[in-house]
Design a protein around this motif. Sequence first.
Motif, short mmCIF file in Angstrom:
data_model
loop_
_atom_site.label_atom_id
_atom_site.label_comp_id
_atom_site.label_asym_id
_atom_site.label_seq_id
_atom_site.Cartn_x
_atom_site.Cartn_y
_atom_site.Cartn_z
N THR A 235 0.84 -1.20 0.00
CA THR A 235 0.00 0.00 0.00
C THR A 235 0.88 1.26 0.00
O THR A 235 0.58 2.25 0.66
CB THR A 235 -0.94 0.02 1.22
N ALA A 236 1.98 1.21 -0.74
CA ALA A 236 2.98 2.26 -0.70
C ALA A 236 2.44 3.64 -1.05
O ALA A 236 2.96 4.65 -0.59
CB ALA A 236 4.14 1.92 -1.63
N CYS A 237 1.39 3.70 -1.87
CA CYS A 237 0.86 5.00 -2.32
C CYS A 237 -0.18 5.59 -1.37
O CYS A 237 -0.75 6.65 -1.66
CB CYS A 237 0.25 4.85 -3.71
N PHE A 238 -0.46 4.92 -0.26
CA PHE A 238 -1.45 5.44 0.69
C PHE A 238 -1.00 6.79 1.23
O PHE A 238 0.16 6.97 1.61
CB PHE A 238 -1.63 4.45 1.83
N ASP A 239 -1.93 7.73 1.32
CA ASP A 239 -1.62 9.07 1.79
C ASP A 239 -1.83 9.14 3.31
O ASP A 239 -2.86 9.60 3.79
CB ASP A 239 -2.50 10.10 1.09
N GLY A 240 -0.87 8.65 4.05
CA GLY A 240 -0.97 8.62 5.50
C GLY A 240 0.07 7.68 6.08
O GLY A 240 1.10 7.42 5.46
N ILE A 241 -0.21 7.15 7.26
CA ILE A 241 0.70 6.23 7.92
C ILE A 241 0.34 4.80 7.55
O ILE A 241 -0.82 4.40 7.63
CB ILE A 241 0.64 6.41 9.45
#
Length: 235
Positions: free
Chosen positions: A103-109
């Motif tokens: 999930t490398a592109c997730f905008d968060g932690i």
Amino acid sequence: MNIFGIDTCCMAATAAVITDDRLAAQVVQNNKKTHSQKIMPMIEFMLREADMSVNDIDCFAAATGPGSFTGVRIGVATVKALAHAVDKPCAAVSTLHALANNTACFDGIICPILDARRGQVYNALFKGGSMERMTGDRAISMAKLCEELKETDGKIIFLGDGVSAFEDEIKKELGGRAEFAQRMQRMNLAASVAEIGYEKFIRGDVCGYAELKPDYHRLSQAERERNERMGVRAE
């Protein structure tokens, strides 16, 4: 360039090969924990269907832990044997780093969690997008992890086999800040191990088969019980 990846640290047994520009092949078995019996036939099938052999592999990447102690040993031993047979380098990849990469592109932690039993999870935190580490790999209680995450800002995505064990607790403690990866992203996948192995190979961050070792991050049950009998306190 062909990079082989393997991960048998969790429920799924999985192997993959990536090239310079694509995922060439991947196999995943996520039914029963019979990794020692199934992983080599899976690898042989994958390489045959991809018209490859072990001689075509430039680097062998293994998820070296944390995770199931037996599973970690199976994957590491398999890569050591393959790399030794064709005299190619190995790359050690954190199971948690590989999971986060799903999930490398997730905008968060990004918060991978693996059920470590005894109320603990194996965990590390990453910044989505850059994949910068916020913590090292560790064994931590779920309660302590939630308290730590309350001190951060933004959305948090959870993935790994610890989700099924602790999802209710996470929702209770973190509410709407908590998101959960889709089922396929939630599981360990060898393509992520191979991708990180590719990056390590380019940087020269590799080792010989003899230097590749498991990274358990916690004493085994047998070691804990021995220490308890001897009166040695756990760290």
